[in-house]
Scaffold this motif. Structure first.
Motif, short mmCIF file in Angstrom:
data_model
loop_
_atom_site.label_atom_id
_atom_site.label_comp_id
_atom_site.label_asym_id
_atom_site.label_seq_id
_atom_site.Cartn_x
_atom_site.Cartn_y
_atom_site.Cartn_z
N ASP A 1 47.12 47.29 48.60
CA ASP A 1 45.93 47.49 47.76
C ASP A 1 46.21 46.97 46.36
OD1 ASP A 1 43.72 48.40 46.40
OD2 ASP A 1 43.92 50.48 47.03
N PRO A 2 45.38 46.05 45.82
CA PRO A 2 45.64 45.48 44.50
C PRO A 2 45.65 46.52 43.37
CG PRO A 2 43.84 44.31 45.60
CD PRO A 2 44.22 45.45 46.46
N ALA A 3 44.79 47.53 43.45
CA ALA A 3 44.78 48.56 42.40
C ALA A 3 46.07 49.36 42.42
CB ALA A 3 43.58 49.48 42.60
N LEU A 4 46.60 49.65 43.60
CA LEU A 4 47.87 50.37 43.69
C LEU A 4 49.03 49.50 43.22
CD1 LEU A 4 47.54 52.33 47.05
CD2 LEU A 4 47.44 53.23 44.73
N ALA A 5 49.00 48.22 43.57
CA ALA A 5 50.05 47.31 43.12
C ALA A 5 50.04 47.21 41.60
CB ALA A 5 49.86 45.94 43.76
N ASP A 6 48.86 47.17 41.01
CA ASP A 6 48.75 47.12 39.54
C ASP A 6 49.28 48.42 38.92
OD1 ASP A 6 47.89 45.99 37.03
OD2 ASP A 6 46.26 47.46 37.09
N ALA A 7 48.94 49.55 39.52
CA ALA A 7 49.43 50.83 39.00
C ALA A 7 50.95 50.92 39.12
CB ALA A 7 48.77 51.98 39.75
N ALA A 8 51.51 50.44 40.23
CA ALA A 8 52.97 50.47 40.41
C ALA A 8 53.65 49.52 39.42
CB ALA A 8 53.32 50.10 41.84
N ARG A 9 52.99 48.43 39.08
CA ARG A 9 53.56 47.50 38.09
C ARG A 9 53.55 48.13 36.70
NH1 ARG A 9 51.17 44.69 34.67
NH2 ARG A 9 49.13 44.74 35.65
N ARG A 10 52.47 48.82 36.34
CA ARG A 10 52.37 49.47 35.02
C ARG A 10 53.21 50.73 34.92
NH1 ARG A 10 47.63 51.55 34.38
NH2 ARG A 10 46.74 50.97 36.35
N GLN A 11 53.46 51.37 36.05
CA GLN A 11 54.23 52.63 36.06
C GLN A 11 55.41 52.46 37.02
OE1 GLN A 11 51.63 55.95 37.00
NE2 GLN A 11 49.92 54.98 35.96
N PRO A 12 56.53 51.93 36.55
CA PRO A 12 57.65 51.63 37.45
C PRO A 12 58.25 52.86 38.14
CG PRO A 12 58.03 50.75 35.23
CD PRO A 12 56.77 51.52 35.19
#
Length: 194
Positions: free
Chosen positions: A125-136
């Protein structure tokens, strides 16, 4: 002997002693009666549903972002704040992930005892990938449908998992950040594990 010089007879201290013992014992008698009478308070301080007995997590079924199977035993040792998604991460889900991060940071010295986990049908999911990138420090796993039970009607539910891998508290999706923060603060204050 003159009666004027004789001391007056002393009053017995037994009634006062019995009164003191009665005052000290009365709370224990009342508490025992309430306990064995099955009394439960109508309102508790936690905002979620306390699970008794707490169910253990399934032993397998998780996959990380790379597709590697993850045993749930790898997650033991810290308290887990789990966001259980039923579908793709929408706008409300992304805002909730940011809120969960702010809640963890607000725990100050206790924040290291807590890990945030997202369980989703797919980690692509792109939104989850973005969240994981912003919150390592956010852990993202793909889980089979209903791995932790049926998610709420609006697509997600929150869970608190103890360091031994048992689900102890479930929250509806509508729980506010302040209520969740209050529960986590009390839980981490009084829990010695994790």
């Amino acid at each position: 002997m003159n009666s004027a010089t004789m001391p007056a007879p002393r009053a017995s201290g037994l009634p006062m002693l019995l009164l003191i013992v009665g005052v000290l014992v009365l709370p224990f008698v009342i508490a025992t009666g309430l306990y064995f009478g099955g009394w439960q308070p109508t309102r508790t301080l936690q905002h979620g549903q306390l699970l008794t007995p707490p169910p253990a997590l399934p032993g397998s079924g998780l996959a990380d972002v790379s597709g590697r199977a993850v045993a749930t035993a790898e997650l033991h040792g810290k308290w887990l704040l789990v966001l259980n998604l039923d579908g793709p991460c929408a706008t409300g889900c992304a805002a909730r992930l940011d809120e969960l991060r702010r809640i963890q940071v607000s725990l100050n010295k206790e924040m290291g005892r807590l890990r945030r986990v997202v369980l989703a049908p797919s980690t692509s999911d792109p939104a989850l990938a973005d969240a994981a990138r912003r919150q390592p420090d956010l852990l993202l796993f793909a889980a089979p449908p209903h791995w932790l039970g049926t998610p709420a009607a609006d697509g997600y539910r929150l869970h608190i998992i103890d360091p031994l891998g048992q689900r102890v508290i479930d929250y509806p999706a509508a729980v506010g950040g302040n209520e969740l923060r209050f529960d986590l603060d009390r839980l981490l204050k009084f829990a010695w594990t994790g």
